[in-house]
Write a protein that holds these residues in place. Structure first.
Motif, PDB file in Angstrom:
ATOM      1  N   TYR A  22       0.818  -1.212   0.000  1.00  0.00           N
ATOM      2  CA  TYR A  22       0.000   0.000   0.000  1.00  0.00           C
ATOM      3  C   TYR A  22       0.851   1.262   0.000  1.00  0.00           C
ATOM      4  O   TYR A  22       0.463   2.284  -0.557  1.00  0.00           O
TER       5      TYR A  22
ATOM      6  N   ALA B 186       2.093   1.786  -3.489  1.00  0.00           N
ATOM      7  CA  ALA B 186       0.992   2.360  -4.270  1.00  0.00           C
ATOM      8  C   ALA B 186       0.887   3.856  -4.008  1.00  0.00           C
ATOM      9  O   ALA B 186       0.754   4.658  -4.927  1.00  0.00           O
ATOM     10  N   GLN B 187       1.007   4.226  -2.722  1.00  0.00           N
ATOM     11  CA  GLN B 187       0.924   5.645  -2.383  1.00  0.00           C
ATOM     12  C   GLN B 187       2.109   6.437  -2.941  1.00  0.00           C
ATOM     13  O   GLN B 187       1.998   7.637  -3.193  1.00  0.00           O
TER      14      GLN B 187
ATOM     15  N   PHE C 246      -3.777  -6.633 -13.109  1.00  0.00           N
ATOM     16  CA  PHE C 246      -3.349  -8.023 -12.947  1.00  0.00           C
ATOM     17  C   PHE C 246      -3.692  -8.852 -14.176  1.00  0.00           C
ATOM     18  O   PHE C 246      -4.585  -8.500 -14.950  1.00  0.00           O
TER      19      PHE C 246
ATOM     20  N   PHE D 223     -13.358  -5.464  -7.584  1.00  0.00           N
ATOM     21  CA  PHE D 223     -14.148  -5.766  -6.391  1.00  0.00           C
ATOM     22  C   PHE D 223     -15.524  -6.188  -6.894  1.00  0.00           C
ATOM     23  O   PHE D 223     -16.361  -5.348  -7.201  1.00  0.00           O
TER      24      PHE D 223
ATOM     25  N   LEU E 293     -18.954  -4.894  -5.623  1.00  0.00           N
ATOM     26  CA  LEU E 293     -19.132  -3.440  -5.543  1.00  0.00           C
ATOM     27  C   LEU E 293     -19.535  -2.892  -6.910  1.00  0.00           C
ATOM     28  O   LEU E 293     -19.255  -3.490  -7.940  1.00  0.00           O
TER      29      LEU E 293
ATOM     30  N   ILE F  74     -12.518   3.545  -4.459  1.00  0.00           N
ATOM     31  CA  ILE F  74     -11.421   3.009  -3.653  1.00  0.00           C
ATOM     32  C   ILE F  74     -10.088   3.560  -4.182  1.00  0.00           C
ATOM     33  O   ILE F  74      -9.156   3.816  -3.425  1.00  0.00           O
TER      34      ILE F  74
ATOM     35  N   ARG G 256      -9.693   1.768 -13.132  1.00  0.00           N
ATOM     36  CA  ARG G 256      -9.384   1.930 -11.706  1.00  0.00           C
ATOM     37  C   ARG G 256      -7.905   2.244 -11.524  1.00  0.00           C
ATOM     38  O   ARG G 256      -7.544   3.138 -10.752  1.00  0.00           O
TER      39      ARG G 256
ATOM     40  N   MET H 296      -6.256   5.946  -9.938  1.00  0.00           N
ATOM     41  CA  MET H 296      -5.403   6.151  -8.766  1.00  0.00           C
ATOM     42  C   MET H 296      -4.240   7.063  -9.135  1.00  0.00           C
ATOM     43  O   MET H 296      -3.582   6.829 -10.132  1.00  0.00           O
TER      44      MET H 296
ATOM     45  N   ILE I  19     -14.171   0.558   1.777  1.00  0.00           N
ATOM     46  CA  ILE I  19     -12.847  -0.077   1.830  1.00  0.00           C
ATOM     47  C   ILE I  19     -12.959  -1.453   2.496  1.00  0.00           C
ATOM     48  O   ILE I  19     -12.353  -2.423   2.046  1.00  0.00           O
TER      49      ILE I  19
ATOM     50  N   ALA J 262     -14.183  -3.679  -0.136  1.00  0.00           N
ATOM     51  CA  ALA J 262     -13.144  -3.922  -1.138  1.00  0.00           C
ATOM     52  C   ALA J 262     -12.181  -4.991  -0.626  1.00  0.00           C
ATOM     53  O   ALA J 262     -11.797  -5.908  -1.353  1.00  0.00           O
TER      54      ALA J 262
ATOM     55  N   ASP K 272     -13.730  -8.395  -0.962  1.00  0.00           N
ATOM     56  CA  ASP K 272     -13.758  -8.912  -2.334  1.00  0.00           C
ATOM     57  C   ASP K 272     -12.372  -9.269  -2.834  1.00  0.00           C
ATOM     58  O   ASP K 272     -12.205 -10.283  -3.506  1.00  0.00           O
ATOM     59  N   ASP K 273     -11.385  -8.441  -2.561  1.00  0.00           N
ATOM     60  CA  ASP K 273     -10.032  -8.713  -3.038  1.00  0.00           C
ATOM     61  C   ASP K 273      -9.018  -7.882  -2.268  1.00  0.00           C
ATOM     62  O   ASP K 273      -8.804  -6.706  -2.565  1.00  0.00           O
TER      63      ASP K 273
ATOM     64  N   THR L  86      -5.734  -8.095  -2.063  1.00  0.00           N
ATOM     65  CA  THR L  86      -4.544  -7.672  -2.813  1.00  0.00           C
ATOM     66  C   THR L  86      -4.848  -6.412  -3.615  1.00  0.00           C
ATOM     67  O   THR L  86      -4.065  -5.452  -3.608  1.00  0.00           O
ATOM     68  N   ALA L  87      -6.001  -6.419  -4.290  1.00  0.00           N
ATOM     69  CA  ALA L  87      -6.360  -5.255  -5.095  1.00  0.00           C
ATOM     70  C   ALA L  87      -6.485  -4.015  -4.212  1.00  0.00           C
ATOM     71  O   ALA L  87      -6.050  -2.924  -4.585  1.00  0.00           O
ATOM     72  N   ALA L  88      -7.068  -4.168  -3.012  1.00  0.00           N
ATOM     73  CA  ALA L  88      -7.203  -3.015  -2.115  1.00  0.00           C
ATOM     74  C   ALA L  88      -5.827  -2.490  -1.721  1.00  0.00           C
ATOM     75  O   ALA L  88      -5.612  -1.276  -1.640  1.00  0.00           O
ATOM     76  N   SER L  89      -4.862  -3.399  -1.508  1.00  0.00           N
ATOM     77  CA  SER L  89      -3.544  -2.935  -1.061  1.00  0.00           C
ATOM     78  C   SER L  89      -2.786  -2.242  -2.194  1.00  0.00           C
ATOM     79  O   SER L  89      -2.114  -1.244  -1.948  1.00  0.00           O
ATOM     80  N   ILE L  90      -2.938  -2.708  -3.439  1.00  0.00           N
ATOM     81  CA  ILE L  90      -2.212  -2.015  -4.503  1.00  0.00           C
ATOM     82  C   ILE L  90      -2.916  -0.704  -4.904  1.00  0.00           C
ATOM     83  O   ILE L  90      -2.408   0.051  -5.708  1.00  0.00           O
ATOM     84  N   LEU L  91      -4.082  -0.453  -4.310  1.00  0.00           N
ATOM     85  CA  LEU L  91      -4.708   0.855  -4.510  1.00  0.00           C
ATOM     86  C   LEU L  91      -4.373   1.779  -3.346  1.00  0.00           C
ATOM     87  O   LEU L  91      -5.011   2.807  -3.135  1.00  0.00           O
ATOM     88  N   GLY L  92      -3.376   1.385  -2.563  1.00  0.00           N
ATOM     89  CA  GLY L  92      -2.870   2.269  -1.512  1.00  0.00           C
ATOM     90  C   GLY L  92      -3.601   2.178  -0.192  1.00  0.00           C
ATOM     91  O   GLY L  92      -3.457   3.062   0.657  1.00  0.00           O
ATOM     92  N   LYS L  93      -4.406   1.117   0.001  1.00  0.00           N
ATOM     93  CA  LYS L  93      -5.113   0.993   1.280  1.00  0.00           C
ATOM     94  C   LYS L  93      -4.339   0.073   2.210  1.00  0.00           C
ATOM     95  O   LYS L  93      -3.990  -1.053   1.843  1.00  0.00           O
ATOM     96  N   ASN L  94      -4.123   0.538   3.431  1.00  0.00           N
ATOM     97  CA  ASN L  94      -3.453  -0.275   4.443  1.00  0.00           C
ATOM     98  C   ASN L  94      -4.461  -1.295   4.966  1.00  0.00           C
ATOM     99  O   ASN L  94      -5.194  -1.038   5.916  1.00  0.00           O
TER     100      ASN L  94
END
Lengths: 227, 296, 283
Positions: free
Chosen positions: A71, A74-75, A82, A88, A91, A99, A140, A144, C155, C158, C161-162, C164-172
């Protein structure tokens, strides 16, 4: 922009990536090619922080990002997609994009338009076709905030029309000043749009060069066709 | 009494408890290994085995061998029924691990309510003649029946290994455990092998139910308490490994029984759980180093 | 008599709505299958009971029950949410047996298996107490609806659901998973406190898996990731369960039969209707 230096990773004794070094220049499209099992996706996973390398350093804009959690990388400005889409699925399109970045509907629709995905924002992701889910994932990744975009086989599983559209999407992004690193199997696609091609084989960089130089190279041919 | 002189006794007690845990654990582990879900309802099979034995032996006055055979048969039927009515439909709808886990916990609790409804909530006692014949060696005491538990458990472990390693059925089970798709390509029918897997684990479950019933007592919740130990053993030995479950069961039995020299005996559960947590955090592959399932 | 029954039935339903929807936050919205959720209900109950028995006013006890429970929840989550799916479920299931062992053995605090009787009520009159729990429940539900619509709630979903996807979008994702458990255990603690001041007694059986299975049935029947679903799940199953009282003649059998019926319902839902009544995702 991005530089890998002597990056190695093995999984239970099998060397997936070995002393791999390369650089990605700003405002270019760079393609990572190589036969199956060459370590392309592992390079992506290491770069985006999903896999920790055994050794080596990775720098983004001169800043060392080696071993940082995904994360934080990413930031720091790496966005990716992938090989097998990771949307998601429960969602809506809106929430998928939310997100990635807090923004309004107009902005979201603009991003969707830019990837040729014309669906209402309230559509649940699982109701989209596979090709559309790939486009949503791309939208998506684009939403970002990022400096570098990693795309893992963007043309896999999408129809020929979307494939043509992808070319223009990527070219437009380069024009806007984005830097893109992609993994691709479709050679015509790669040769057509890349500035630089990096050939990986058995976890090592075999050759780096302009598309024209790569197609002529004997070693590259051997790696693909066998000796 | 100093620790040195009581240590052999604690060791024997640990070995007895460990054999029972290992028996419960290897049925759980076998299903986890082949069918790939957390088979808590092995605890229900155990409870049913014990209560049916009690029904035939104490209430109907049958010979103990006949009672044991009948209760093992009913355990098998119970396991096949749960597979047919619950687990197979869940596999058919391609349910993930969570519904199967929830279903197996529900069946486990269901069995305790069912036994409470049928036999009442009071504790039942089983007794065979000669069961409590005691052997004494110095400080050490052990009953005839406890010796029988240890010997029987090790015979069953040996048979289980034999089936897994030396028979066609065992090969099919291992192939299925390794890769379901490949196994199907070479002509293995998964549902058929799953049925055999449930039958084998039900035999182990029925026998361990009877042994636990004889060694301790019968109460509706017995299956819940035993299968938790079985599953902790399985995690410690290496989840998804049958030999691991046996090693883990013996290990837990020994640690709990030696541990209660230092802590009140009712903290047994805490001891085994804490050990499991330490394993999960620092060695999730367990004692035998089985690689854990990769979710990526 | 009828009104007495109705008041106590409604109070239970209201408290169950809080506990089931709090469970939905971690299980339904975040995908964290916390099999020890009812342990936190029990911790809340014990905390509030012990504090009020030592003379603390109920309002402090109620809030402290929530805070203390969520503190324990956060500490446990901090260790366990890093574990992969299977192992997280295993450890949280293990909490049940730890809780039973501790509440049985820490005699000086819990009186062990004897339990703690004579817990002072918050409000003596049952009707007014029902109104009070209703008020608390409305506040909790308002928070749940707000949370699940908020960015944090998205979040959580998210991650479910996934991850890994949440983490590569910058979410801890680690932080958000701990947060989800912290929030859901806070409300479990509040529900435990409301419960214990109603029945005025608590013993280690509060941690029993039997109770957990009832709550789980209500959650799954209502549907994962839907707060409205949880409300409907609790109400419909509570009514079904009460109706069985009139079907079963033998009073000794009411408990087990009720229990078994709920479990059968849960199994049927798992097989035939994995989204329950209003669920957004499959179990």
């Amino acid at each position: 922009m991005l530089s890998l230096k002597n990056v190695s990773k093995s999984f239970g004794g099998v060397k997936a990536v070995e002393r791999c070094s390369f650089e990605v220049e700003e405002c270019t499209i760079t393609s990572l090619i190589g036969p199956n099992g060459a370590g392309k996706t592992t390079v992506f996973n290491i770069t985006s922080g999903l896999t920790k390398p055994d050794s080596g350093t990775i720098k983004l804009l001169g800043k060392n990002i080696t071993g940082m959690p995904a994360y934080k990388i990413a930031q720091s400005g790496i966005s990716r997609t992938f090989q097998i889409t990771k949307v998601f699925k429960n969602l809506t399109i809106r929430d998928n994009l939310l997100i990635a970045k807090r923004t309004n509907d107009t902005e979201m629709n603009r991003v969707l338009e830019s990837v040729y995905l014309n669906k209402p924002l309230d559509t649940i992701a699982s109701e989209l076709s596979y090709g559309q889910q790939r486009l949503l994932e791309l939208a998506r990744a684009l939403s970002m905030p990022h400096n570098l975009l990693l795309l893992d086989e963007p043309t896999a599983g999408v129809n020929p029309q979307i494939r043509q559209e992808l070319k223009s999407i990527l070219r437009n992004l380069r024009k806007e000043g984005k830097t893109i690193l992609l993994i691709e199997h479709d050679m015509d696609f790669v040769m057509d749009i890349s500035n630089t091609v990096i050939v990986l084989n058995e976890g090592r960089v075999l050759k780096t060069g302009k598309p024209k130089e790569i197609v002529k190279d004997k070693k590259v041919l051997e790696a693909y066709l066998g000796k | 009494m100093p620790l040195q002189s009581i240590l052999p006794q604690l060791f024997i007690n640990g070995l007895i408890a460990g054999s029972v845990y290992a028996l419960a654990a290897c049925g759980f582990a076998l299903v986890y290994y082949v069918v790939k879900f957390q088979y808590f309802s092995q605890g229900a099979i155990l409870t049913i085995g014990a209560y049916i034995f009690f029904l035939f032996l104490n209430l109907m006055g049958l010979n103990y061998i006949l009672a044991a055979i009948l209760s093992i048969i009913i355990s098998i039927l119970a396991a096949l029924t749960t597979n047919w009515l619950v687990y197979r439909p869940l596999r058919k709808r391609k349910a993930g691990g969570v519904p199967l886990l929830v279903a197996s916990i529900v069946i486990l609790i269901f069995s305790s309510s069912l036994m409470q409804a049928l036999f009442g909530s009071s504790t039942k006692t089983l007794l065979l003649s000669n069961q409590n014949k005691v052997f004494t060696f110095g400080f050490l005491t052990i009953t005839l029946f406890q010796i029988a538990i240890i010997i029987l458990a090790f015979i069953l472990f040996f048979l289980l290994f034999y089936i897994l390693m030396r028979t066609r059925l065992g090969k099919a089970m291992r192939a299925l455990a390794d890769n379901k798709d490949v196994a199907q390509i070479v002509g293995i029918n998964p549902e058929k092998i799953y049925n055999y897997t449930f039958i084998i684990s039900a035999v182990l479950g029925g026998i361990s139910g009877i042994l636990i019933g004889l060694e301790q007592n019968l109460y509706p919740r017995m299956g819940v308490l035993i299968i938790i130990k079985g599953f902790i053993s399985s995690v410690i030995g290496g989840l998804g490994s049958v030999p691991g479950a046996i090693v883990g069961g013996l290990f837990i039995g020994l640690v709990e029984n030696i541990g209660i020299w230092f802590l009140p005996s009712s903290y047994k559960d805490v001891i085994s759980f804490s050990i499991m947590l330490l394993f999960l955090l620092f060695r999730p592959q367990g004692i035998l180093g089985v690689r854990m399932r990769d979710d990526n | 008599m009828i009104t007495d029954f109705f008041i106590s039935f409604s109070t239970y339903v209201i408290i169950y709505i809080i506990i089931v929807s709090s469970f939905n936050i971690s299980f339904g919205f975040t995908g964290l299958v916390n099999l020890g959720h009812m342990v936190f209900f029990g911790i809340g109950a014990y905390t509030s009971a012990i504090l009020t028995l030592h003379g603390m006013p109920w309002y402090f006890a109620l809030i402290l029950a929530g805070l203390f429970t969520s503190l324990i929840g956060a500490a446990i989550a901090a260790i366990t949410v890093r574990l992969k799916g299977d192992y997280f479920q295993i450890v949280t299931l293990g909490l049940v047996f730890i809780a039973i062992a501790i509440s049985r053995n820490w005699i000086s605090l819990t009186r062990g298996a004897l339990g703690l009787p004579g817990i002072p009520p918050i409000i003596k009159d049952n009707f007014n107490y029902m109104l009070f729990t209703f008020l608390v429940c409305v506040i909790c539900l308002a928070f749940f609806y707000w949370l699940t619509k908020s960015e944090t709630g998205k979040i959580f979903q998210a991650i479910r659901d996934d991850e890994t996807a949440a983490s590569i979008l910058g979410k801890n994702t680690y932080f958000y998973k701990v947060l989800s458990i912290t929030i859901s255990t806070f409300f479990a603690g509040i529900a435990g406190s409301l419960f214990v001041h109603f029945i005025k007694f608590v013993d280690p059986s509060i941690f029993d898996l039997d109770f957990f299975v009832i709550i789980l049935t209500m959650l799954v029947a209502g549907g994962l990731a839907s707060i409205t679903g949880s409300i409907i799940g609790v109400v419909s199953l509570a009514i079904t369960s009460e109706a069985l009282r009139f079907v079963v003649v033998n009073p000794e059998l009411i408990g087990p039969v009720r229990h078994m019926s709920l479990m059968l319902i849960l199994i049927l839902i798992l097989i035939y209707r994995p989204r329950g009544i209003l669920g957004k995702v499959n179990v």
